[in-house]
Design a protein around this motif. Sequence first.
Motif, PDB file in Angstrom:
ATOM      1  N   PHE A  22       0.830  -1.204   0.000  1.00  0.00           N
ATOM      2  CA  PHE A  22       0.000   0.000   0.000  1.00  0.00           C
ATOM      3  C   PHE A  22       0.866   1.256   0.000  1.00  0.00           C
ATOM      4  O   PHE A  22       0.608   2.214  -0.739  1.00  0.00           O
ATOM      5  CB  PHE A  22      -0.918   0.003   1.220  1.00  0.00           C
ATOM      6  N   ALA A  23       1.920   1.267   0.835  1.00  0.00           N
ATOM      7  CA  ALA A  23       2.816   2.425   0.872  1.00  0.00           C
ATOM      8  C   ALA A  23       3.549   2.593  -0.452  1.00  0.00           C
ATOM      9  O   ALA A  23       3.699   3.706  -0.964  1.00  0.00           O
ATOM     10  CB  ALA A  23       3.820   2.271   2.020  1.00  0.00           C
ATOM     11  N   ALA A  24       3.984   1.489  -1.034  1.00  0.00           N
ATOM     12  CA  ALA A  24       4.756   1.564  -2.271  1.00  0.00           C
ATOM     13  C   ALA A  24       3.895   1.901  -3.475  1.00  0.00           C
ATOM     14  O   ALA A  24       4.418   2.219  -4.546  1.00  0.00           O
ATOM     15  CB  ALA A  24       5.482   0.230  -2.512  1.00  0.00           C
ATOM     16  N   ARG A  25       2.572   1.856  -3.339  1.00  0.00           N
ATOM     17  CA  ARG A  25       1.677   2.202  -4.433  1.00  0.00           C
ATOM     18  C   ARG A  25       1.459   3.706  -4.555  1.00  0.00           C
ATOM     19  O   ARG A  25       0.897   4.178  -5.543  1.00  0.00           O
ATOM     20  CB  ARG A  25       0.306   1.561  -4.208  1.00  0.00           C
ATOM     21  N   GLN A  26       1.873   4.471  -3.571  1.00  0.00           N
ATOM     22  CA  GLN A  26       1.567   5.887  -3.553  1.00  0.00           C
ATOM     23  C   GLN A  26       2.086   6.676  -4.753  1.00  0.00           C
ATOM     24  O   GLN A  26       1.499   7.694  -5.116  1.00  0.00           O
ATOM     25  CB  GLN A  26       2.097   6.528  -2.262  1.00  0.00           C
ATOM     26  N   PRO A  27       3.187   6.270  -5.419  1.00  0.00           N
ATOM     27  CA  PRO A  27       3.636   7.055  -6.583  1.00  0.00           C
ATOM     28  C   PRO A  27       2.543   7.274  -7.607  1.00  0.00           C
ATOM     29  O   PRO A  27       2.405   8.367  -8.155  1.00  0.00           O
ATOM     30  CB  PRO A  27       4.767   6.191  -7.165  1.00  0.00           C
ATOM     31  N   PHE A  28       1.751   6.229  -7.875  1.00  0.00           N
ATOM     32  CA  PHE A  28       0.729   6.359  -8.907  1.00  0.00           C
ATOM     33  C   PHE A  28      -0.331   7.373  -8.513  1.00  0.00           C
ATOM     34  O   PHE A  28      -0.941   8.011  -9.372  1.00  0.00           O
ATOM     35  CB  PHE A  28       0.080   4.993  -9.153  1.00  0.00           C
ATOM     36  N   ALA A  29      -0.557   7.546  -7.206  1.00  0.00           N
ATOM     37  CA  ALA A  29      -1.578   8.479  -6.739  1.00  0.00           C
ATOM     38  C   ALA A  29      -1.025   9.869  -6.478  1.00  0.00           C
ATOM     39  O   ALA A  29      -1.743  10.860  -6.608  1.00  0.00           O
ATOM     40  CB  ALA A  29      -2.227   7.937  -5.460  1.00  0.00           C
ATOM     41  N   MET A  30       0.240   9.970  -6.098  1.00  0.00           N
ATOM     42  CA  MET A  30       0.829  11.244  -5.693  1.00  0.00           C
ATOM     43  C   MET A  30       1.697  11.891  -6.751  1.00  0.00           C
ATOM     44  O   MET A  30       1.822  13.120  -6.789  1.00  0.00           O
ATOM     45  CB  MET A  30       1.677  11.057  -4.426  1.00  0.00           C
ATOM     46  N   LEU A  31       2.326  11.087  -7.604  1.00  0.00           N
ATOM     47  CA  LEU A  31       3.407  11.594  -8.445  1.00  0.00           C
ATOM     48  C   LEU A  31       2.947  12.690  -9.408  1.00  0.00           C
ATOM     49  O   LEU A  31       3.518  13.785  -9.429  1.00  0.00           O
ATOM     50  CB  LEU A  31       4.040  10.438  -9.226  1.00  0.00           C
TER      51      LEU A  31
END
Length: 430
Positions: free
Chosen positions: A38-47
Amino acid sequence: MESTVTSELSKNSADPSRPGYGQLLRTRGAWTFLLPGFAARQPFAMLTLSIVLLVQHTTGSYGAAGATAAVTGVAMALFAPYSGRLADRYGQRTVLLPGVLVHAVAGATLTALALAHAPLWALFAAAVPTGASVPQVGPMVRSRWAVKLQDSPLMATAAAFESVTDELTFVVGPLLATALCTTVNPAAGLITEAALTLVGGLLFAAQKSTQPPVDASGHARVQQVSALRVPGVRVLVVTFLGIGSVFGGMQVGLAAFTESIGEPGLNGVLYGIFAAGNMLSGIACGAIAWKIAPRRRLVLGYVALALTASALWTAHSVLLLAGLGLLVGMAIAPSLITGYTLVESLVPAGARTEAFTWLTGAVALGQAAAVTTAGQLEDRLWDGAGFLVPMAGTVLALVTLVTLRSRLAARQQSRTVARGVGHRVPVTVD
């Protein structure tokens, strides 16, 4: 997966006794990869949003901000399938470890260049490795579920759960990025994104016991087949390009709209409402025992998405935009979940991570094209003109989906799919 899969498990889905989320989450070892994933998925949502907010702040141009974010998205879309293919062949850990390190360094470089008011070409140069190195954790998690649940009816539930998890990141990510960029520092969003990627990616890579197995020579235990050679996957790629246009157009359109009314902090709230609609719809989709065949469900869901996305540009108030955003979000989840679930029956096991990354990459590519186009429209036309992009993207994708929907239909003859070492079974895909 059962030896004969019909209508994307539609018969199983119609069974009211189909296992639910609670049983899925009690799967042994699942939490060891779900939490770091879940933490490592954040790029797709934040980048993308973090880049748009940072570059717009340093250049004063949504066009420049959108173009920089677009370069990142294109790089991600082009490299994601290759990353998935390498993960299928050599193991997820082997791909993740160098990837998250490169992403952290590239993200920090892009941040420094933006703050230093570097020329646009320099931002583009840093954006390429930033996007190319985004870890494809979502597809990797889906592949881990496939290994754990290969003969279980829980696979359909897992597909819905993963889409819900993706949407949860799109609730948390934009809110976090906007809050950091508007209240702490314009660069805080991108820095936090890189840090989450590094920590979450390393922790996820450390979970070696749940990753799909490879043999001693580094070759996957199942036959290597290019996922893009499957006609149905190509149709789904176009479908997901349209979904990406919604994400990209919404990000730029909402940022410009809230800036024009003097309330930039509302950007994250409005995008969060859009993503919350997506998440809630995803939860419902996973709980419903569907009786509608998947191909028809995909078309109907996409019709709803195109209709709601086409109304966005008409909104001229925060409340109306919030309501429309909620409806658009609710229309996305059924298409995403159905598309990802169809991959399970269309693609051999040895190419599923690659197939999932093609779809993820298609969303990123659609988002990239949308942010740069929407940015240009915002600079040249009126505030909110960026919302024309989701309308165009979804309508074009819907036309393609309806025209080529036969490629997602049942195959008359069986096909052979690997089920481990030395075992192959015929699978009929409806």
